[in-house]
Design a protein around this motif. Structure first.
Motif, mmCIF file in Angstrom:
data_model
loop_
_atom_site.group_PDB
_atom_site.id
_atom_site.type_symbol
_atom_site.label_atom_id
_atom_site.label_comp_id
_atom_site.label_asym_id
_atom_site.label_seq_id
_atom_site.Cartn_x
_atom_site.Cartn_y
_atom_site.Cartn_z
ATOM 1 N N ALA A 76 0.839 -1.060 -0.128
ATOM 2 C CA ALA A 76 0.275 -0.372 0.096
ATOM 3 C C ALA A 76 1.068 1.543 0.278
ATOM 4 O O ALA A 76 0.709 2.119 -0.356
ATOM 5 N N LEU A 77 1.442 1.269 0.510
ATOM 6 C CA LEU A 77 2.618 2.123 0.397
ATOM 7 C C LEU A 77 3.473 2.329 -0.014
ATOM 8 O O LEU A 77 3.311 3.846 -0.855
ATOM 9 N N TYR A 78 3.653 1.529 -0.643
ATOM 10 C CA TYR A 78 4.623 1.554 -2.265
ATOM 11 C C TYR A 78 3.484 2.366 -3.703
ATOM 12 O O TYR A 78 3.563 3.690 -4.274
ATOM 13 N N ASP A 79 2.440 1.119 -3.502
ATOM 14 C CA ASP A 79 1.212 1.926 -4.296
ATOM 15 C C ASP A 79 1.016 3.664 -4.391
ATOM 16 O O ASP A 79 1.079 4.054 -5.337
ATOM 17 N N GLU A 80 0.919 4.204 -3.157
ATOM 18 C CA GLU A 80 1.043 5.415 -3.215
ATOM 19 C C GLU A 80 2.036 6.540 -3.688
ATOM 20 O O GLU A 80 1.698 7.142 -4.172
ATOM 21 N N ALA A 81 2.894 5.554 -2.854
ATOM 22 C CA ALA A 81 4.495 6.171 -3.482
ATOM 23 C C ALA A 81 4.693 6.648 -5.006
ATOM 24 O O ALA A 81 4.877 7.689 -5.313
ATOM 25 N N VAL A 82 4.312 5.613 -6.270
ATOM 26 C CA VAL A 82 4.398 5.838 -6.799
ATOM 27 C C VAL A 82 2.952 6.550 -7.849
ATOM 28 O O VAL A 82 3.214 6.440 -9.478
ATOM 29 N N ALA A 83 2.432 6.522 -7.277
ATOM 30 C CA ALA A 83 1.295 6.900 -7.519
ATOM 31 C C ALA A 83 0.997 8.135 -8.748
ATOM 32 O O ALA A 83 0.601 8.545 -9.811
ATOM 33 N N GLY A 84 2.016 9.364 -8.411
ATOM 34 C CA GLY A 84 2.116 10.618 -9.045
ATOM 35 C C GLY A 84 3.155 10.578 -9.496
ATOM 36 O O GLY A 84 3.992 11.919 -10.482
ATOM 37 N N LEU A 85 3.705 9.278 -10.022
ATOM 38 C CA LEU A 85 4.771 9.475 -11.711
ATOM 39 C C LEU A 85 4.524 9.525 -12.981
ATOM 40 O O LEU A 85 2.861 8.524 -12.860
ATOM 41 N N PRO A 86 4.701 9.981 -13.681
ATOM 42 C CA PRO A 86 4.873 10.332 -15.003
ATOM 43 C C PRO A 86 4.728 9.080 -15.876
ATOM 44 O O PRO A 86 4.774 7.581 -15.389
ATOM 45 N N GLU A 87 3.816 8.805 -16.445
ATOM 46 C CA GLU A 87 3.200 7.590 -17.134
ATOM 47 C C GLU A 87 4.360 7.434 -17.766
ATOM 48 O O GLU A 87 4.678 5.807 -17.899
ATOM 49 N N THR A 88 5.480 8.397 -18.039
ATOM 50 C CA THR A 88 6.940 7.316 -19.048
ATOM 51 C C THR A 88 6.880 6.650 -18.459
ATOM 52 O O THR A 88 8.616 6.172 -18.492
ATOM 53 N N VAL A 89 7.702 6.863 -17.062
ATOM 54 C CA VAL A 89 8.434 6.317 -15.891
ATOM 55 C C VAL A 89 7.202 5.512 -15.845
ATOM 56 O O VAL A 89 7.998 3.520 -15.670
ATOM 57 N N ALA A 90 5.962 5.408 -15.329
ATOM 58 C CA ALA A 90 5.554 3.705 -14.685
ATOM 59 C C ALA A 90 5.722 3.081 -15.604
ATOM 60 O O ALA A 90 4.698 1.877 -15.190
ATOM 61 N N ARG A 91 5.334 3.217 -16.927
ATOM 62 C CA ARG A 91 4.770 2.080 -17.262
ATOM 63 C C ARG A 91 5.906 1.507 -17.876
ATOM 64 O O ARG A 91 5.737 -0.061 -17.651
ATOM 65 N N ARG A 92 7.527 1.928 -17.225
ATOM 66 C CA ARG A 92 8.559 0.859 -17.229
ATOM 67 C C ARG A 92 8.293 0.163 -16.255
ATOM 68 O O ARG A 92 9.335 -1.196 -15.721
ATOM 69 N N LEU A 93 7.634 0.411 -14.958
ATOM 70 C CA LEU A 93 7.963 -0.448 -13.517
ATOM 71 C C LEU A 93 7.235 -1.891 -13.583
ATOM 72 O O LEU A 93 5.730 -1.888 -14.737
ATOM 73 N N LEU A 94 8.307 -2.977 -13.264
ATOM 74 C CA LEU A 94 7.350 -4.128 -12.625
ATOM 75 C C LEU A 94 6.961 -4.087 -11.555
ATOM 76 O O LEU A 94 6.499 -2.805 -10.574
ATOM 77 N N PRO A 95 5.817 -5.904 -11.386
ATOM 78 C CA PRO A 95 5.317 -5.284 -10.062
ATOM 79 C C PRO A 95 6.088 -5.343 -9.092
ATOM 80 O O PRO A 95 7.289 -5.719 -9.450
ATOM 81 N N PRO A 96 6.317 -4.598 -7.923
ATOM 82 C CA PRO A 96 7.404 -4.883 -7.067
ATOM 83 C C PRO A 96 7.507 -6.300 -6.649
ATOM 84 O O PRO A 96 6.164 -6.805 -6.430
ATOM 85 N N THR A 97 8.583 -6.277 -5.799
ATOM 86 C CA THR A 97 8.918 -7.417 -5.451
ATOM 87 C C THR A 97 8.893 -7.670 -4.017
ATOM 88 O O THR A 97 9.352 -6.783 -3.474
ATOM 89 N N VAL A 98 8.746 -8.539 -3.469
ATOM 90 C CA VAL A 98 8.737 -8.561 -1.871
ATOM 91 C C VAL A 98 10.858 -8.769 -1.869
ATOM 92 O O VAL A 98 10.841 -9.978 -2.190
ATOM 93 N N GLY A 99 11.256 -8.073 -0.683
ATOM 94 C CA GLY A 99 12.091 -8.810 -0.524
ATOM 95 C C GLY A 99 12.814 -9.357 0.290
ATOM 96 O O GLY A 99 11.840 -10.079 0.940
#
Length: 406
Positions: free
Chosen positions: A69-92
């Motif tokens: 949830a924290l991750y989703d909120e953190a990246v919500a405002g990224l430009p679409e040109t950046v967001a589309r390069r993101l893979l789904p987050p991986t748990v460390g």
């Protein structure tokens, strides 16, 4: 073992693993540091954006379990040109090493595993585009490369009782940063082998590659590429991001007379000469003037107040200790050095042949790039004590960036 790429691969694909799985408690605040605000954006979002250079394709973030949830909120405002390069987050995992491996495995399972991979700490949001480009180029050239900056402080190795064992020569030491850059296949293989061997204590990816027998190259990092660790780091970063910084300028002046000898110390460099400079310490007028300039910008007294000549412990002392002390006072205030400028006034010796060595030495003492250090020289046209070759004078200016005060 070499990990260098074949020369035919001129346009490699590049991915970045951004490690954001730590708890970040030392930075204070109610949230882990990577999710704290920095000028209206989270630290993590700033780091993702900084890595989103044209040469970088896929971005893989590694987060802590339960942090979705924290991750989703953190990246919500990224430009679409950046967001589309993101893979789904991986748990460390439980360690940074395990978290990086999880990110690498996510890239390996993707549709197009990359040729090169950058591994970056989410807590380094000020990485520049130039440093990212440099990392990619060095990885392409050498296969394994990490950014590093000169170590400013004297380093001591101690035993279990806290007793000094030895003092490593700091000229050969580097403080390593991220992004660290590698051939993807080689780094993934090294991580898998380390895990299979039970090696879970390797603190960065360079160490994993070294353990696996690969040669790792170090290239120039950036002093501004700081890792946010403490509450003070966060306060400084917020001030910088929110424009709450002020520029301070300080001036310094020093003079020493000639005495018998065969060399002078100028800017931390020993220069052969038919005389030496007289003084309680090593009489380095350049470092003394710079020290006073830095202390002046801080409004923190002068070199004599902190290192009185009446104190025998400073007799013959190397003046790099004085300048390093002043620089540490800057860091303690959450500031940084923007520029150092010094003018040497003397008839002899000639400063020009030693100018670059002096700039490099001053930069090393201060933990800045040589591009932030200027050394100039002039004569006094045979006027005054310098013109009569009775001594050397130095004028210095220091420009600092500091959190604004009321």
């Amino acid at each position: 073992m070499s990990t260098a790429a074949p020369s035919s691969n001129e346009h490699p694909t590049v991915a970045a693993v951004i490690v954001a799985a730590g708890s970040g408690h030392r930075a204070g605040g109610p949230l882990p540091k990577q999710y704290q605000s920095l000028g209206g954006e989270t630290v993590l979002a700033c780091s993702i954006a900084a890595l989103s250079q044209p040469g970088v394709g896929t971005l893989a973030c590694v987060i802590a379990a339960g942090g979705e949830a924290l991750y989703d909120e953190a990246v919500a405002g990224l430009p679409e040109t950046v967001a589309r390069r993101l893979l789904p987050p991986t748990v460390g995992g439980a360690t940074r090493q395990a978290s990086v491996r999880a990110g690498l495995e996510a890239l390996a399972a993707s549709a197009s595993p990359p040729d090169l991979v950058l591994v970056h700490d989410a807590a380094r949001p000020f990485v520049s585009a130039a440093l990212v480009d440099r990392a990619i180029n060095r990885a392409l050239a050498f296969g394994a490369a990490v950014p590093g900056v000169p170590v400013v402080d004297t380093v001591k190795r101690v035993d279990g009782r806290g007793v000094v064992v030895d003092s490593p020569e700091r000229g050969a030491l580097r403080a390593v940063q991220t992004p660290q850059a590698f051939r993807f296949a080689a780094l993934l293989d090294a991580h898998r082998r380390a895990a299979e061997a039970g090696r879970v204590d390797l603190t960065d990816d360079a160490a994993v590659m070294e353990w696996a027998g690969h040669e790792v190259h170090v290239f120039d990092g950036e002093p501004g590429n700081v890792k946010l660790t403490t509450a003070q780091d966060m306060a400084r970063a917020r001030a910088e991001a929110e424009g709450m910084l002020e520029t301070r300028v300080g001036a310094g002046y020093d003079v020493h007379a000639f005495t018998d000898g065969d060399a002078v110390m100028l800017g931390g460099v020993r220069i052969p000469h038919d005389r030496a400079l007289a003084g309680h310490s090593d009489a380095d007028v350049v470092l003394h003037a710079l020290t006073d300039a830095v202390l002046g910008a801080l409004a923190d007294g002068d070199i004599g107040a902190h290192f009185p000549p009446s104190d025998p412990q400073w007799r013959g002392a190397s003046s790099d200790r004085f300048l390093a002390f002043a620089v540490e006072r800057v860091r303690a205030r959450g500031g940084r050095i923007l520029h150092l400028d010094c003018t040497v006034v003397c008839e002899a010796p000639k400063v020009g042949p030693h100018r670059d060595a002096m700039r490099e030495r001053i930069a090393s003492i201060c933990g800045v790039s040589a591009g932030r250090v200027a050394v100039k020289a002039t004569t006094s046209e045979q006027l005054g004590f310098t013109g009569r070759r009775e001594g050397i004078a130095a004028h210095a200016t220091a420009t600092l960036s500091l959190p604004a005060e009321d």
